[in-house]
Every structure is written in C-alpha cells, then in structure tokens.
Write an enzyme that holds these catalytic residues in place. Structure first.
Site, PDB file in Angstrom:
ATOM      1  N   VAL A  98       7.078   5.117   0.607  1.00 22.14           N
ATOM      2  CA  VAL A  98       5.725   4.585   0.794  1.00 22.14           C
ATOM      3  C   VAL A  98       5.671   4.089   2.232  1.00 22.14           C
ATOM      4  CG1 VAL A  98       4.021   2.878   0.069  1.00 22.14           C
ATOM      5  CG2 VAL A  98       5.519   3.930  -1.638  1.00 22.14           C
ATOM      6  N   HIS A 102       7.921  -2.396   3.900  1.00 28.60           N
ATOM      7  CA  HIS A 102       8.261  -3.276   2.794  1.00 28.60           C
ATOM      8  C   HIS A 102       9.749  -3.607   2.841  1.00 28.60           C
ATOM      9  CE1 HIS A 102       8.609   0.889   1.397  1.00 28.60           C
ATOM     10  NE2 HIS A 102       9.533   0.492   0.541  1.00 28.60           N
ATOM     11  N   HIS A 104      13.031  -4.759   0.649  1.00 25.25           N
ATOM     12  CA  HIS A 104      13.610  -4.816  -0.685  1.00 25.25           C
ATOM     13  C   HIS A 104      14.492  -6.057  -0.736  1.00 25.25           C
ATOM     14  CE1 HIS A 104      12.861  -0.490  -1.761  1.00 25.25           C
ATOM     15  NE2 HIS A 104      12.788  -0.409  -0.445  1.00 25.25           N
TER      16      HIS A 104
END
Length: 118
Positions: A98, A102, A104
């Site tokens: 994606v 982001h 994790h």
C-alpha cells in the site's frame, strides 16, 4: 502520486472497517489484518505520502508524530517494556503493498531476524 484513494485513506475515513488501536489529529493506528507477530499494528499519517523517505523530506514533524504514535501503541499494547520493532517498508522490493507510508509495530513475542526473503 496517483489521485486515487489508497486503502488506508478509506480506512481512516471510516469507509472500511478496522480494529482501531489509537488515533489523534495527525496519525491513525489499527491492527494488521495479516499479523506477523502477536502484536502487529499499522501506524499511518492521516496525510498521504508514498513512503518514509518522501514523508521525511516533506514533513519531518509528521514523521516524528508517526514514531511517537508507534511508541504509544507499544505502551497501550503492553509491549513497551519487553521490546518491539518498528518497520517501514519502502517500495516493492521491501514488500510495500500500500503506497501510503505506514509503520509496522511488531512485538508481544520473541521476533526473528530479518533480511533476505527465504
């Protein structure tokens, strides 16, 4: 960057369901649907950047907010004292699927080493 909404933008907007762990004015954290550890939470900035390098260049404070939220998630999940990993995958060879940056947050158990795909 494409103008098409990413999956994460739809999650942040409430258009798609998610298991929200934490949110504030600049970040949104939710459980990964394919967890790679007992605790696996994704932390995304509400504003979209393709990857962590783009985010760092454009808005260092927002990157700091993402890291601060990762630490908050570790605290909320009870793993801040035992250890956790924060990982940013950048582009396809690193496994980014994606293209909305982001982090994790992984932990809650002994984590293996990482590196070359086996």
């Amino acid at each position: 960057m494409s103008d098409a909404e990413t999956l994460f933008e739809r999650i942040i907007a409430g258009e798609l369901p998610s298991d929200v762990v934490y949110q504030d004015e600049t970040t949104f954290a939710f459980r990964d649907i394919n967890p790679q550890a007992r605790v696996h939470v994704l932390v995304v900035p509400r504003k979209r950047y393709r990857n962590v390098a783009e985010l760092a260049a454009a808005d260092p404070q927002l990157l700091a907010d993402v890291i601060a939220t990762a630490a908050k998630v570790a605290e909320l999940e009870g793993i801040s004292g035992t250890g956790y990993r924060v990982v940013f995958n950048t582009d396809q060879d690193a496994g980014q699927t994606v293209f909305h940056v982001h982090a994790h947050v992984l932990g809650g158990e002994q984590l293996g080493l990482f590196g070359r795909y086996k």
